[in-house]
Design a protein around this motif. Structure first.
Motif, PDB file in Angstrom:
ATOM      1  N   UNK A 279       0.816  -1.215   0.000  1.00  0.00           N
ATOM      2  CA  UNK A 279       0.000   0.000   0.000  1.00  0.00           C
ATOM      3  C   UNK A 279       0.842   1.253   0.000  1.00  0.00           C
ATOM      4  N   UNK A 280       1.889   1.270   0.819  1.00  0.00           N
ATOM      5  CA  UNK A 280       2.766   2.447   0.901  1.00  0.00           C
ATOM      6  C   UNK A 280       3.477   2.681  -0.428  1.00  0.00           C
ATOM      7  N   UNK A 281       3.976   1.603  -1.052  1.00  0.00           N
ATOM      8  CA  UNK A 281       4.705   1.742  -2.317  1.00  0.00           C
ATOM      9  C   UNK A 281       3.780   2.256  -3.414  1.00  0.00           C
ATOM     10  N   UNK A 282       2.582   1.699  -3.504  1.00  0.00           N
ATOM     11  CA  UNK A 282       1.629   2.126  -4.534  1.00  0.00           C
ATOM     12  C   UNK A 282       1.229   3.589  -4.323  1.00  0.00           C
ATOM     13  N   UNK A 283       0.967   3.934  -3.094  1.00  0.00           N
ATOM     14  CA  UNK A 283       0.553   5.316  -2.783  1.00  0.00           C
ATOM     15  C   UNK A 283       1.656   6.311  -3.091  1.00  0.00           C
ATOM     16  N   UNK A 284       2.909   5.910  -2.899  1.00  0.00           N
ATOM     17  CA  UNK A 284       4.031   6.822  -3.134  1.00  0.00           C
ATOM     18  C   UNK A 284       4.218   7.157  -4.609  1.00  0.00           C
ATOM     19  N   UNK A 285       3.649   6.321  -5.502  1.00  0.00           N
ATOM     20  CA  UNK A 285       3.726   6.597  -6.932  1.00  0.00           C
ATOM     21  C   UNK A 285       5.035   6.247  -7.603  1.00  0.00           C
ATOM     22  N   UNK A 286       5.883   5.451  -6.920  1.00  0.00           N
ATOM     23  CA  UNK A 286       7.181   5.105  -7.518  1.00  0.00           C
ATOM     24  C   UNK A 286       7.078   3.909  -8.464  1.00  0.00           C
ATOM     25  N   UNK A 287       5.948   3.204  -8.436  1.00  0.00           N
ATOM     26  CA  UNK A 287       5.765   2.046  -9.317  1.00  0.00           C
ATOM     27  C   UNK A 287       6.210   0.753  -8.667  1.00  0.00           C
ATOM     28  N   UNK A 288       5.249  -0.100  -8.329  1.00  0.00           N
ATOM     29  CA  UNK A 288       5.570  -1.381  -7.700  1.00  0.00           C
ATOM     30  C   UNK A 288       5.785  -2.441  -8.787  1.00  0.00           C
ATOM     31  N   UNK A 289       7.033  -2.901  -8.965  1.00  0.00           N
ATOM     32  CA  UNK A 289       7.363  -3.893  -9.986  1.00  0.00           C
ATOM     33  C   UNK A 289       7.393  -5.313  -9.432  1.00  0.00           C
ATOM     34  N   UNK A 290       7.766  -5.450  -8.154  1.00  0.00           N
ATOM     35  CA  UNK A 290       7.865  -6.788  -7.566  1.00  0.00           C
ATOM     36  C   UNK A 290       7.745  -6.683  -6.057  1.00  0.00           C
ATOM     37  N   UNK A 291       7.044  -7.652  -5.462  1.00  0.00           N
ATOM     38  CA  UNK A 291       6.969  -7.769  -4.007  1.00  0.00           C
ATOM     39  C   UNK A 291       6.880  -9.250  -3.669  1.00  0.00           C
ATOM     40  N   UNK A 292       7.800  -9.728  -2.853  1.00  0.00           N
ATOM     41  CA  UNK A 292       7.761 -11.127  -2.420  1.00  0.00           C
ATOM     42  C   UNK A 292       8.225 -11.228  -0.970  1.00  0.00           C
TER      43      UNK A 292
END
Length: 319
Positions: A279-292
């Motif tokens: 949620x924090x990464x998406x909200x920051x607008x930097x673009x979430x490419x991968x999360x594991x």
């Protein structure tokens, strides 16, 4: 099956093994881990009767290693770090020779040699001279000679050295097949190998045992002071504020920027943390490419325990 009590090996003022004690139950597969120079190989050489201890005792199947060395050797298959091979012999002749040295009944030699060759997949090179084999095949011959007497105990020191990834997988499968039929001590620097095959782990550092338990229990113990799980995040572009935002999330214990676009986040293991990170990464607008997310693994446990031991020793020297 194996009992070690107060075992010590000194070379002048240096103690390669320092009053260690442990036991291995019949049919158990135990990983014996430690940094280079920790005392692993020395311990295994003492258990197999290759060298005497300075003090302490070791027994196999109830027989003292030095009071009854022949009885112990009949019950042990040992793969040292450098396999004891005779290059001028063929694979098959060498295995027959080893079987005779170990006093295998004459009527069983042929069947046990066949079994060892089959288990280690040496059929296509059985008639070739050992000196003409690749390093990988020579290592397999070393494993085969440890198996050829059908011993109660197998002690394997770095059994996958020189093997390619496919052969490593085959050795792991072999160890799994031998579980229960043999009692196995496995020493290796390849931590996933131990994680995949061993029921219990003994970690030695500077000649002393620093941990002895199942991987799961060791992970719980270490996680009391360190992350229980780790979240890996890759983003589209770097942000100066993102690390600070991630550190504010409940359950996050530490955040490291590994590259310009990758973050490594240590957490308390709760399920909600990964969702909050996303949620924090998406909200920051930097673009979430991968999360594991990964659970605590053996490498984390190993590094934590051996590093802690080194730190304590250094602190003791300074006080």
């Amino acid at each position: 099956m194996i009992e070690v009590r107060g075992l010590t090996k000194s070379y002048g003022p240096h103690k390669a093994v320092d009053h260690i004690s442990f036991s291995v139950r019949k049919g158990e597969v135990v990983g014996f881990l430690g940094p280079n120079g920790a005392g692993k190989t020395t311990t295994m050489r003492i258990i197999t009767g290759f060298m005497p201890p300075t003090s302490g005792t070791a027994s196999v199947a109830g027989f003292d290693v030095f009071e009854n060395p022949l009885e112990v050797k009949r019950r042990i298959g040992y793969l040292p770090e450098t396999p004891p091979l005779y290059g001028e012999m063929t694979v098959e002749d060498y295995l027959r020779f080893v079987a005779r040295l170990k006093k295998v009944e004459r009527s069983r030699i042929a069947s046990l040699v066949e079994r060892a060759i089959e288990k280690t997949q040496l059929g296509e090179v059985r008639k070739r001279l050992i000196q003409n084999l690749s390093k990988g095949y020579r290592q397999r011959v070393g494993i085969s000679q440890a198996l050829v007497s059908d011993p109660e105990v197998l002690i394997l020191d770095e059994p996958t050295v020189g093997l390619d990834p496919r052969q490593v997988a085959e050795v792991r499968t072999l160890i799994a097949e031998l579980k229960g039929h043999h009692t196995i001590i496995l020493s290796t620097h390849i931590l996933p190998e131990v994680q995949a095959t061993c029921e219990r782990i003994i970690i030695i550092n500077r000649g002393k045992i620093v941990a002895e338990d199942s991987l799961e229990s060791l992970g719980r113990r270490v996680s009391q002071s360190q992350a229980a799980s780790r979240v890996f995040v890759r983003v589209g572009r770097a942000s100066d504020d993102l690390k600070a935002q991630l550190q504010k999330i409940g359950g996050v214990r530490a955040v490291q920027l590994k590259d310009a676009d990758r973050y490594e986040i240590d957490t308390d293991g709760s399920k909600e943390v990964a969702q909050a990170v996303a949620g924090v990464v998406v909200t920051s607008g930097v673009g979430l490419l991968e999360l594991r997310e990964e659970a605590f693994n053996l490498e984390d446990v190993f590094l934590k325990l051996t590093t802690s031991e080194e730190s304590q020793l250094k602190e003791g020297a300074l006080t």
